[in-house]
Write a protein that holds these residues in place. Sequence first.
Motif, PDB file in Angstrom:
ATOM      1  N   THR A  32       0.830  -1.183   0.000  1.00 14.63           N
ATOM      2  CA  THR A  32       0.000   0.000   0.000  1.00 14.63           C
ATOM      3  C   THR A  32       0.868   1.237   0.000  1.00 14.63           C
ATOM      4  N   CYS A  33       0.162   2.179  -0.390  1.00 19.50           N
ATOM      5  CA  CYS A  33       0.783   3.480  -0.508  1.00 19.50           C
ATOM      6  C   CYS A  33       0.440   4.322   0.718  1.00 19.50           C
ATOM      7  N   MET A  34       1.451   4.938   1.263  1.00 17.44           N
ATOM      8  CA  MET A  34       1.229   5.947   2.296  1.00 17.44           C
ATOM      9  C   MET A  34       1.501   7.289   1.644  1.00 17.44           C
ATOM     10  N   GLY A  35       0.609   8.220   1.835  1.00 14.07           N
ATOM     11  CA  GLY A  35       0.742   9.482   1.127  1.00 14.07           C
ATOM     12  C   GLY A  35       0.653  10.699   2.022  1.00 14.07           C
ATOM     13  N   TRP A  36       1.200  11.781   1.511  1.00 15.39           N
ATOM     14  CA  TRP A  36       1.042  13.106   2.114  1.00 15.39           C
ATOM     15  C   TRP A  36       0.272  13.982   1.138  1.00 15.39           C
ATOM     16  N   PHE A  37      -0.740  14.648   1.649  1.00 15.51           N
ATOM     17  CA  PHE A  37      -1.526  15.590   0.876  1.00 15.51           C
ATOM     18  C   PHE A  37      -1.521  16.924   1.590  1.00 15.51           C
ATOM     19  N   ARG A  38      -1.916  17.962   0.875  1.00 14.39           N
ATOM     20  CA  ARG A  38      -2.056  19.272   1.504  1.00 14.39           C
ATOM     21  C   ARG A  38      -3.243  20.000   0.890  1.00 14.39           C
ATOM     22  N   ALA A  49       3.413  13.746  -1.736  1.00 15.96           N
ATOM     23  CA  ALA A  49       4.384  12.654  -1.790  1.00 15.96           C
ATOM     24  C   ALA A  49       3.688  11.349  -1.453  1.00 15.96           C
ATOM     25  N   GLY A  50       4.217  10.269  -1.998  1.00 19.07           N
ATOM     26  CA  GLY A  50       3.694   8.944  -1.695  1.00 19.07           C
ATOM     27  C   GLY A  50       4.835   7.973  -1.525  1.00 19.07           C
ATOM     28  N   ILE A  51       4.628   6.952  -0.702  1.00 16.49           N
ATOM     29  CA  ILE A  51       5.671   5.962  -0.471  1.00 16.49           C
ATOM     30  C   ILE A  51       5.065   4.580  -0.569  1.00 16.49           C
ATOM     31  N   GLU A  52       5.654   3.752  -1.422  1.00 17.27           N
ATOM     32  CA  GLU A  52       5.213   2.367  -1.537  1.00 17.27           C
ATOM     33  C   GLU A  52       5.656   1.579  -0.295  1.00 17.27           C
ATOM     34  N   SER A  53       5.119   0.384  -0.164  1.00 19.49           N
ATOM     35  CA  SER A  53       5.463  -0.449   0.986  1.00 19.49           C
ATOM     36  C   SER A  53       6.942  -0.832   0.987  1.00 19.49           C
ATOM     37  N   ASP A  54       7.599  -0.815  -0.181  1.00 16.34           N
ATOM     38  CA  ASP A  54       9.035  -1.114  -0.233  1.00 16.34           C
ATOM     39  C   ASP A  54       9.895   0.114   0.010  1.00 16.34           C
ATOM     40  N   GLY A  55       9.251   1.246   0.302  1.00 13.09           N
ATOM     41  CA  GLY A  55       9.983   2.466   0.602  1.00 13.09           C
ATOM     42  C   GLY A  55      10.230   3.370  -0.588  1.00 13.09           C
ATOM     43  N   SER A  56       9.807   2.965  -1.759  1.00 11.82           N
ATOM     44  CA  SER A  56      10.029   3.783  -2.947  1.00 11.82           C
ATOM     45  C   SER A  56       9.135   5.013  -2.905  1.00 11.82           C
ATOM     46  N   PRO A  57       9.739   6.212  -2.998  1.00 10.83           N
ATOM     47  CA  PRO A  57       8.936   7.428  -2.920  1.00 10.83           C
ATOM     48  C   PRO A  57       8.621   8.000  -4.303  1.00 10.83           C
TER      49      PRO A  57
END
Length: 124
Positions: A32-38, A49-57
């Motif tokens: 899953t993706c963890m994301g930052w929104f504004r 910004a978004g980060i995949e579960s493997d840490g890829s941003p």
Amino acid sequence: QEHLKESGGGSVQAGGSLRLSCEVSGYTESSTCMGWFRQAPGKEREGVAGIESDGSPRYADSVKGRFAASRGNTKNTMTLQMNSLKPEDTAMYYCAASPYYCSDSWSPSDYNAWGQGIQVTVSS
């Protein structure tokens, strides 16, 4: 019940830095993706910004080269290092979790868990 909580916001002068953190609990999606929104007053919420579960941003063009996102080793924390801040970065910042892979479409509807948001203010 999933719970996301942001911390680390505040006020800074243009050119300064801030570091946001997000603690995640109770999110059971296999991710899953963890994301930052504004979201700035009068504007739509936008992906930062978004980060995949493997840490890829991945980053929105507006913040590339200035912001850096990362996930903690336990994957229940996420940070956003914001450098060279500009007045146009002023907004409420939200962390969010998605059961899908990160996408450059930055669609908020892809994210099914959200923090309450934290204010970032950059003065000129």
